[in-house]
Design an enzyme around this catalytic site. Structure first.
Site, PDB file in Angstrom:
ATOM      1  N   LYS A 262      15.193 -14.149 -31.274  1.00  0.00           N
ATOM      2  CA  LYS A 262      15.551 -15.268 -30.397  1.00  0.00           C
ATOM      3  C   LYS A 262      15.582 -16.568 -31.200  1.00  0.00           C
ATOM      4  CE  LYS A 262      13.342 -13.541 -26.148  1.00  0.00           C
ATOM      5  NZ  LYS A 262      14.522 -13.495 -25.290  1.00  0.00           N
ATOM      6  N   ARG A 336      13.293  -3.378 -20.580  1.00  0.00           N
ATOM      7  CA  ARG A 336      13.791  -2.176 -19.902  1.00  0.00           C
ATOM      8  C   ARG A 336      13.362  -0.907 -20.635  1.00  0.00           C
ATOM      9  NH1 ARG A 336      19.842  -4.392 -20.516  1.00  0.00           N
ATOM     10  NH2 ARG A 336      18.663  -6.316 -20.362  1.00  0.00           N
TER      11      ARG A 336
HETATM   12  N1  BES Z   1      12.106 -11.602 -21.854  1.00  0.00           N
HETATM   13  C1  BES Z   1      13.507 -11.711 -21.907  1.00  0.00           C
HETATM   14  C2  BES Z   1      14.122 -12.266 -20.625  1.00  0.00           C
HETATM   15  C3  BES Z   1      13.774 -13.683 -20.250  1.00  0.00           C
HETATM   16  C4  BES Z   1      14.663 -14.695 -20.514  1.00  0.00           C
HETATM   17  C5  BES Z   1      12.607 -13.968 -19.602  1.00  0.00           C
HETATM   18  C6  BES Z   1      14.360 -15.993 -20.135  1.00  0.00           C
HETATM   19  C7  BES Z   1      12.298 -15.254 -19.244  1.00  0.00           C
HETATM   20  C8  BES Z   1      13.180 -16.264 -19.503  1.00  0.00           C
HETATM   21  C9  BES Z   1      14.142 -10.344 -22.154  1.00  0.00           C
HETATM   22  O1  BES Z   1      13.391  -9.457 -22.878  1.00  0.00           O
HETATM   23  C10 BES Z   1      15.406 -10.603 -22.919  1.00  0.00           C
HETATM   24  O2  BES Z   1      15.322 -11.103 -23.996  1.00  0.00           O
HETATM   25  N2  BES Z   1      16.543 -10.269 -22.321  1.00  0.00           N
HETATM   26  C11 BES Z   1      17.808 -10.493 -22.929  1.00  0.00           C
HETATM   27  C12 BES Z   1      18.640  -9.273 -22.710  1.00  0.00           C
HETATM   28  C13 BES Z   1      19.937  -9.278 -23.483  1.00  0.00           C
HETATM   29  C14 BES Z   1      19.672  -9.085 -24.948  1.00  0.00           C
HETATM   30  C15 BES Z   1      20.808  -8.178 -22.954  1.00  0.00           C
HETATM   31  C16 BES Z   1      18.456 -11.700 -22.255  1.00  0.00           C
HETATM   32  O3  BES Z   1      18.315 -11.825 -21.028  1.00  0.00           O
HETATM   33  O4  BES Z   1      19.022 -12.521 -22.942  1.00  0.00           O
HETATM   34 ZN    ZN Z   2      13.646  -9.693 -25.003  1.00  0.00          ZN
END
Ligand code: BES
Ligand code: ZN
Ligand code: ZN
Length: 480
Positions: A262, A336
């Protein structure tokens, strides 16, 4: 904070501040000259979250009388009551007030109002400053809340729910160096022993024996070992039905994204990526005390998602506990993966109904903002049950579509399914991924990524973790 009831007339309560709820165009009928005047002059409008304070009211033992605005009388419900007492308490404690009493009116004496009044006070009192050491820097807290005109049962229920939600908030606020997966398991064990619940923690070796390849793939990049936390509640009188509710909560104690890392900005917030797990633990705390007549098992897959030379790569194919193979196209879609194995395991240990809560996708934040939880399901009646529990508890939730067409986005030539489905409908394809691991069990998935953390303080709640989900989970169990 101590929570009490008071049966006599409001004039007799000894407290720092006695709160009356007033509505737009309908101020509370209080027999005190100055208050009647302020209301008559329109200086107290009754607008939602307005708080007006009077010192040394004539004819009252309370040191202050407080008028708390609650908006339009015909729109008033327990959710408004919760926010009203929360906002009043936050205003008062900032001024050094230590005890607050709430006078319930004849019109809103129902149990849901008394519970909500207590919950509001407790939730308003919470501050995310556990780690500040200078007492002068810490926000002030209240010591006592008294409910005048509510039943003991309702007040106790409100106290249990408010405290349990704050318990979840405090966990979600713990920094990721302190709250590692094993530390979370330790907190779960402690909770279980305090509340008389059974707790089991599956460690990495056990998970390997079982074949939880999806969960272990996420965990392998971190020096912190993973844990699958399981807490069991059984009704003492025996269950009234054969149903067995499984509550599953995402417990990523820190989500860097892994190799699909990230951006640095805002990454510190990813300590709350275990807010779903915290909500499940908070709910189990409440369930242990409120004793519903149904068997409930909590499952929290706890991992840290890190990049390292051992971390899983985009392109890795893992085999989940269910036997399905997953191509990991993005290591940041880790929630997931760990939930897949936890959901499968929940079915194997006898759960008949599943609800999960997870800070699963940024996509749900785009769709619903910080207002509504996204609700996804494979069974309309069960979804309805969860939606009405959420409504009763004032936790806003919105049903999301699960058309078969979305499933196509998870197709890959290289494995049974991919762990991402592209940007369009990202929260829905994430839910579809989970659905693949629920077998035939009725299941509801709650995406709380937008609602588990408050970016700016509200009049009724401090900035930071919200503890969302705790009350809905407990309500579903209590009203089974
Ligand atoms: N923990 C994150 C989702 C999240 C985003 C929680 C913002 C709280 C605030 C999750 O694990 C994630 O990173 N999801 C990705 C999925 C993508 C790579 C398909 C996302 O939502 O960007
Ligand atoms: Zn994530
Ligand atoms: Zn995550």
């Amino acid at each position: 904070m101590t929570v009490k009831t008071f049966d006599g007339p409001a004039q007799e309560i000894e407290t720092d501040a006695l709160v009356f709820v007033g509505f737009e165009g309908r101020p509370p009928a209080i027999d005190e000259e100055r208050i009647a005047e302020v209301c008559a002059s329109g200086e107290f409008s009754g607008k939602s979250l307005e708080v007006t304070i009077f010192h040394k009211p004539a004819g009252f033992k309370a040191r202050r009388l407080v008028l708390a605005g609650a908006g339009k009388a015909d729109k008033f419900n327990s959710a408004e009551m919760r926010q009203t007492t929360a906002a009043a308490l936050r205003t008062l404690k900032a001024k050094g007030v230590r005890s607050m009493a709430v006078a319930l009116d004849r019109e809103y004496r129902g149990d849901e109002f008394a519970s909500a009044a207590v919950e509001g006070a407790l939730l308003g009192d919470f501050e995310p400053d556990q780690y500040k050491t200078d007492p002068k820097e810490k926000e002030k807290r209240a010591d006592e809340i008294v409910i005048c005109g509510g039943s003991q049962g309702a007040v106790t229920r409100g106290r249990v729910l408010g405290e349990s939600q704050n318990f979840a908030r405090s966990l979600a606020n713990d920094p990721p160096n302190v709250l590692t997966p094993m530390a979370l398991a330790g907190r779960a064990r402690q909770l279980a022993s305090e509340q008389g619940l059974d707790c089991e923690v599956l460690d990495q070796d056990r998970m390997r024996q079982l074949g939880m390849g999806a969960l272990l793939g996420v965990a392998q990049g971190s020096a912190e070992p993973p844990a699958l936390i399981i807490i069991r509640y059984k009704p003492a009188e025996g269950s009234i039905s054969r149903d067995h509710l499984g509550l599953v909560g995402k417990g990523v104690t820190f989500d860097t994204g892994g190799i699909s890392i990230k951006p640095a900005e805002g990454m510190e917030k990813m300590k709350y990526d275990m807010a779903g797990g915290a909500a499940v633990l908070g709910a189990m705390r409440a369930i242990a005390q409120l004793k519903p007549a149904i068997t409930v098992t909590a499952l929290i897959p706890a991992v840290e998602n890190m990049p390292s030379s051992r971390a899983q790569r985009p392109g890795d194919i893992v085999t989940a506990l269910s036997g399905k193979t997953i191509e990991v196209l993005n290591t940041d879609a880790e929630g997931r993966l760990i939930l897949a194995d936890a959901l499968t395991y929940a079915g194997r240990i006898g759960c008949t109904h599943l609800i999960d809560a997870a800070t699963l996708t940024g996509s749900v934040v785009v769709a619903l903002g910080a207002v509504n939880i996204g609700a996804f399901a494979n069974n309309p009646p069960f979804l309805q049950k969860v939606l009405s529990a959420a409504k009763a508890e004032g936790e806003k939730m919105w049903p999301m579509p699960m058309d078969e067409e979305y499933r196509d986005q998870l197709k890959t030539p290289f494995a049974d399914l991919a762990n991402i489905g592209g940007r369009p409908g990202g929260s829905i394809t994430a839910a579809w991924f989970l659905k693949e691991f629920t077998g035939d069990l009725p299941w509801v998935h709650l995406d709380i990524a937008g609602t588990a953390w408050l970016d700016e303080a509200k009049a009724w709640m401090a900035k930071g973790p919200t503890g969302v989900g705790v009350r809905t989970f407990a309500h579903v169990a209590m009203n089974w």
